[in-house]
Write a protein that holds these residues in place. Structure first.
Motif, PDB file in Angstrom:
ATOM      1  N   LEU A 118      33.512 -92.145  81.381  1.00 22.79           N
ATOM      2  CA  LEU A 118      34.296 -93.326  81.018  1.00 22.79           C
ATOM      3  C   LEU A 118      35.370 -92.924  80.008  1.00 22.79           C
ATOM      4  CD1 LEU A 118      31.411 -95.913  80.689  1.00 22.79           C
ATOM      5  CD2 LEU A 118      32.719 -95.277  82.712  1.00 22.79           C
ATOM      6  N   LYS A 119      35.919 -91.770  80.226  1.00 23.90           N
ATOM      7  CA  LYS A 119      36.926 -91.192  79.327  1.00 23.90           C
ATOM      8  C   LYS A 119      38.304 -91.543  79.877  1.00 23.90           C
ATOM      9  CE  LYS A 119      37.589 -86.698  77.033  1.00 23.90           C
ATOM     10  NZ  LYS A 119      36.885 -86.945  75.779  1.00 23.90           N
ATOM     11  N   SER A 120      38.747 -92.750  79.571  1.00 24.22           N
ATOM     12  CA  SER A 120      39.996 -93.224  80.149  1.00 24.22           C
ATOM     13  C   SER A 120      40.803 -93.975  79.104  1.00 24.22           C
ATOM     14  CB  SER A 120      39.702 -94.160  81.326  1.00 24.22           C
ATOM     15  OG  SER A 120      38.991 -95.309  80.871  1.00 24.22           O
ATOM     16  N   GLY A 133      38.342 -96.017  77.126  1.00 23.99           N
ATOM     17  CA  GLY A 133      36.977 -95.963  77.616  1.00 23.99           C
ATOM     18  C   GLY A 133      36.007 -95.579  76.515  1.00 23.99           C
ATOM     19  N   GLY A 134      34.721 -95.697  76.807  1.00 23.89           N
ATOM     20  CA  GLY A 134      33.685 -95.508  75.794  1.00 23.89           C
ATOM     21  C   GLY A 134      33.591 -94.117  75.225  1.00 23.89           C
ATOM     22  N   GLY A 139      42.415 -87.591  70.491  1.00 25.31           N
ATOM     23  CA  GLY A 139      43.148 -86.498  71.117  1.00 25.31           C
ATOM     24  C   GLY A 139      43.439 -86.722  72.587  1.00 25.31           C
ATOM     25  N   ASP A 140      42.686 -87.630  73.238  1.00 25.88           N
ATOM     26  CA  ASP A 140      42.891 -87.865  74.662  1.00 25.88           C
ATOM     27  C   ASP A 140      44.148 -88.668  74.958  1.00 25.88           C
ATOM     28  OD1 ASP A 140      40.499 -86.558  75.404  1.00 25.88           O
ATOM     29  OD2 ASP A 140      39.338 -88.342  74.924  1.00 25.88           O
ATOM     30  N   VAL A 170      31.861 -99.761  76.513  1.00 26.31           N
ATOM     31  CA  VAL A 170      32.364 -98.914  77.594  1.00 26.31           C
ATOM     32  C   VAL A 170      33.894 -98.895  77.611  1.00 26.31           C
ATOM     33  CG1 VAL A 170      30.320 -99.168  79.016  1.00 26.31           C
ATOM     34  CG2 VAL A 170      32.180-100.809  79.268  1.00 26.31           C
ATOM     35  N   SER A 171      34.539 -99.867  76.963  1.00 24.96           N
ATOM     36  CA  SER A 171      35.986 -99.820  76.780  1.00 24.96           C
ATOM     37  C   SER A 171      36.377-100.801  75.683  1.00 24.96           C
ATOM     38  CB  SER A 171      36.742-100.167  78.078  1.00 24.96           C
ATOM     39  OG  SER A 171      36.584-101.538  78.405  1.00 24.96           O
TER      40      SER A 171
END
Length: 445
Positions: A118-120, A133-134, A139-140, A170-171
């Motif tokens: 959930l890396k968004s 995302g969670g 840095g993303d 989760v977000s």
């Protein structure tokens, strides 16, 4: 008063591999289940700090929010007995796995819910919002951001100050701010030897309570291998034009530090540049980070000098612990203080700074290591001294900085705890979120 408790370890009669692998779970395509001694499991559980860390018998990396909920509540089984077993599995849901409170050690042999899929992030330029995302970290999205709900009011209130007790995020959407000075930031890295420590602390003290809204200061006390003594590595950052920032920094620059590096950098490149890239050096992942923090409303220079002298002496007595550092963070709090106290569960909006000692030894703070034991003794003594001169009536600590041995009121604030306890009882009556600075379900002071 505790109303409900959960096991800190998975009962030996529970076959967690079998429970997770049953076809009736109907996991979504892309959800990954892993077990120890595999690269996938390691990638799903490796933490920033190994000090007093939790341990797991299995990990699940959900592909979507539905599988997160299914993991927390349990899949719909025909057998109630199996569902009962599921509810006896202790778990932690993690994103960046940067948390280091020692309360996490209470979970041993549990289930890791890894949110890495959930890396968004998404940026709505028209609304000026950022949704992440969670497992998303700064840095993303900072490069993209550089270029480029109040529905449950009580729950939202509690999440902002005690979120780990109330569910899995989760977000989340954030209000983004327009770039200041076209995103260009003045970064000044300064090094002061031991004989200039008092002068530096006097200047730092003069800014407490008077911090310009665009200035931030981080002061590190670290070991200098050349001088074989403690030194100060200071990072002063000004979000504005260079000349304006230099005028603000004039008092510290007038001390003529022997090492000075002043440069203008875009804000999305600040973290790897600040303090000569110290973040990468003092914050390695999968290392033993034994930390002790305190909030500050006051920061007397005499307190800082005593801390400097004690750490300098510690370096001499324990060469194997010269990775130990003190970190004083002094930030402007105008924006934080502008938010009404009752707007969220966070209780320390009047804090003007934060100070920490991180004990690092060559043994990794191994049990029985004399240097580690002496480091803990030093840290406890320094934390007591910081609390005594902090301007607060008692020790107080930002919950994400909490070691875990603090009293509940020192983490959450006594005036916030009754409402937080009621929220815990309402939203987590089974106390499944029980390992990260856990809240009670009743609180009477």
């Amino acid at each position: 008063l505790w109303v409900f408790s959960v096991p800190s370890t998975t009962h030996k009669s529970i076959n967690i591999r079998s429970l997770l692998s049953q076809r009736s779970n109907n996991w979504s395509q892309g959800t990954i289940i892993s077990f120890p001694n595999s690269t996938t499991f390691d990638n799903s559980t490796t933490r920033w700090s190994t000090y007093d860390a939790p341990s797991y018998l299995a990990a699940i990396s959900p592909a979507n929010e539905a599988d997160v909920a299914k993991t927390v509540h349990g899949p719909i089984f025909r057998s109630r007995d199996i569902l009962m077993l599921w509810h006896r599995i202790p778990f932690l849901a993690t994103g960046g796995r940067h948390g280091y409170t020692t309360t996490l050690r209470d979970l041993q042999g549990g289930l890791a819910i890894d949110l890495s899929q959930l890396k968004s992030y998404s940026i709505d330029r028209a609304a000026g919002t950022l949704t992440i995302g969670g497992a998303t970290t700064l840095g993303d999205f900072q490069d993209a951001l550089y270029e480029a709900g109040r529905q449950n009011r009580d729950l939202f209130w509690g999440l902002r100050g005690a979120g780990a007790n109330l569910g899995v995020v989760v977000s989340a959407s954030y209000q983004a701010h327009k770039l200041v000075n076209q995103g260009q930031i003045l970064n000044a890295d300064l090094i002061f030897p031991a004989n200039k420590s008092k002068e530096y602390f006097d200047v730092l003290h003069s800014f407490i309570g008077k911090m310009p809204a665009k200035l931030a200061i981080v002061s590190l006390i670290v070991f200098d291998p050349v001088a074989q003594a403690a030194q100060i590595v200071a990072n002063w950052v000004y979000i504005g034009p260079r000349e304006e920032g230099l005028r603000v920094m004039a008092p510290v620059l007038a001390l003529n530090p022997p090492v000075t590096n002043i440069q203008v950098v875009p804000w999305n490149k600040l973290a790897p540049k600040a303090a000569g890239g110290a973040d990468a050096l003092i914050c390695p992942k999968n290392s033993s980070h034994n930390t002790w923090w305190a909030n500050l409303r006051r920061l007397p220079s005499s307190t800082l000098q005593v801390s400097f002298d004690e750490l300098n002496n510690f370096y001499k007595l324990y060469p194997e612990a010269r990775g130990t550092t003190i970190n004083a963070e002094t930030f402007p709090n105008q924006a934080m203080a502008a938010v009404p106290d009752d707007d969220s569960a966070y209780p320390w909006r009047d804090a003007l700074g934060y100070i920490q000692i991180g004990v690092v030894t060559e043994s990794g703070n191994a049990a029985g290591d004399p240097a580690a034991e002496a480091g803990n003794s030093l840290a406890r003594r320094l934390r007591d001294s910081w609390a005594a001169t902090s301007g607060y009536p008692d020790l107080s600590v930002y919950v994400n900085y909490a070691r875990g041995d603090e009293k509940l009121r020192q983490r959450y604030g006594s005036r916030k705890l009754p409402r937080l306890a009621a929220l815990k009882k309402k939203y987590d009556p089974r106390n499944v979120f029980a390992y990260n600075n856990v809240l009670p379900m009743e609180y009477s002071g």
